[in-house]
Design a protein around this motif. Sequence first.
Motif, PDB file in Angstrom:
ATOM      1  N   GLY A  73       0.816  -1.207   0.000  1.00  0.00           N
ATOM      2  CA  GLY A  73       0.000   0.000   0.000  1.00  0.00           C
ATOM      3  C   GLY A  73       0.852   1.260   0.000  1.00  0.00           C
ATOM      4  O   GLY A  73       0.564   2.235  -0.712  1.00  0.00           O
ATOM      5  N   LEU A  74       1.926   1.241   0.779  1.00  0.00           N
ATOM      6  CA  LEU A  74       2.827   2.384   0.827  1.00  0.00           C
ATOM      7  C   LEU A  74       3.536   2.595  -0.507  1.00  0.00           C
ATOM      8  O   LEU A  74       3.734   3.742  -0.947  1.00  0.00           O
ATOM      9  CB  LEU A  74       3.846   2.196   1.947  1.00  0.00           C
ATOM     10  N   ALA A  75       3.897   1.515  -1.165  1.00  0.00           N
ATOM     11  CA  ALA A  75       4.561   1.640  -2.475  1.00  0.00           C
ATOM     12  C   ALA A  75       3.620   2.276  -3.494  1.00  0.00           C
ATOM     13  O   ALA A  75       4.034   3.157  -4.264  1.00  0.00           O
ATOM     14  CB  ALA A  75       5.019   0.260  -2.954  1.00  0.00           C
ATOM     15  N   ALA A  76       2.362   1.840  -3.508  1.00  0.00           N
ATOM     16  CA  ALA A  76       1.395   2.425  -4.446  1.00  0.00           C
ATOM     17  C   ALA A  76       1.133   3.889  -4.098  1.00  0.00           C
ATOM     18  O   ALA A  76       1.045   4.747  -4.985  1.00  0.00           O
ATOM     19  CB  ALA A  76       0.095   1.628  -4.415  1.00  0.00           C
ATOM     20  N   ALA A  77       1.010   4.179  -2.805  1.00  0.00           N
ATOM     21  CA  ALA A  77       0.754   5.557  -2.380  1.00  0.00           C
ATOM     22  C   ALA A  77       1.912   6.472  -2.746  1.00  0.00           C
ATOM     23  O   ALA A  77       1.709   7.611  -3.186  1.00  0.00           O
ATOM     24  CB  ALA A  77       0.501   5.592  -0.879  1.00  0.00           C
ATOM     25  N   GLU A  78       3.129   5.978  -2.575  1.00  0.00           N
ATOM     26  CA  GLU A  78       4.312   6.779  -2.902  1.00  0.00           C
ATOM     27  C   GLU A  78       4.326   7.120  -4.387  1.00  0.00           C
ATOM     28  O   GLU A  78       4.627   8.251  -4.783  1.00  0.00           O
ATOM     29  CB  GLU A  78       5.575   6.007  -2.521  1.00  0.00           C
TER      30      GLU A  78
END
Length: 403
Positions: free
Chosen positions: A163-168
């Motif tokens: 999720g953090l990778a997509a958000a970044e």
Amino acid sequence: MSWDLLIVGDDRDIAVGQGRIAAVGPGLPRDARQVVDATGKLVTPGLIDAHTHVGPGYWGIDPDPIAWYSGVTTWVDAGSAGAYTVAGLRRVAQTASVRVRALLNISAVGLAGRTGECRDLGNCDVPLAIDTIQANRDLFCGIKVRIDHETVGENGVEPLRRGLAAAEACGVPVMVHIGTTPPSLDEVAGLLRPGDLMTHCASGIAAPLGPAVREAAARGVLLDLGHGSGGFAFDVLERQLEAGLSPYTISTDLHARSLHGPVFDLPTTMAKLLACGVALSDVVDAVTVRPARALGLPGGSLTVGDPADFAIFDVRREPFTVADAHRAVRTSPIRLVNEGTYVAGCLLTPRLPAPPAPWIPLTDPQRSALADRERRIRALLSTPLVDVEGLAEQFPRTEPRSS
């Protein structure tokens, strides 16, 4: 010029034209098609609930029947939809009277069921999540990841990493749900970036009271209340407040299992913070300007050019007993009773709620209260509105002409 609407308040008036705030100040000219007297009332920007469930699936509710009497004009759906179910959420957003924005679930299946959406990592597809947000920027303002043992199984914090990778890649925040362990709260908190949100921040189940939460807040992680049916405990919040930690945003996590209690609505949730000693001005900021800032949403303030979203409340300074998710009670010194909710300068009209879905667990008292409410609504609507003295002869009879 003539405005569409003028809200007359104690120390300032608000004029509306073409769905936006056209002027703000004391003693504005009464040159408006409609003038609303709000003297003696609390006039706030339309409330923004940063964690709700109005999309398709197990948890979803219809926002309109709650919005018109609660003052919530912007509903942020927190992960009901994943990449596979965006179309259903978009239909809700297109047909609702309120503004609907959303956090995309990192699991492409979203919240079609009660839990378990991240047990299969094949559903947590980062490129698909990125593509979905990029193609639906008007709808999505962040990513939602639920991290508790039921949801992730043996996958630990890997769904959060994805999720953090997509958000970044998309330049948006992540909202992470915390609950039962494993994985540990420390591990979850340690991954979050400044501007990400930790919801259920006063959970009695996750008990976020250790140094990891304080360290996360110190580096800019935002604490979101996210009350829900199991995510809020008075004693945890009180200990956090004593330690100098206060929720940045106050949200309900209003869904099909919390609507009929223990949450009920956002003004009731706000009263729970008031019961713990949080100032009314801080509580209002936590449901207006702060969620707007955190999620990049329009509104949240009463400034010229903003959407003309307002809520008008009667501030009743009377004891109001409220309960947390574990049936502990406190007493708020104030009860906020909504007297009008406006979206784009238009007053929301009453709507009747749908009955609970058959899979929603309800207590016998809840079922009895719902049945009684239905009887009272039926009796109210089936009784003639006024008697003959309240009528006018709309088409008077005339004597026929003699031939």
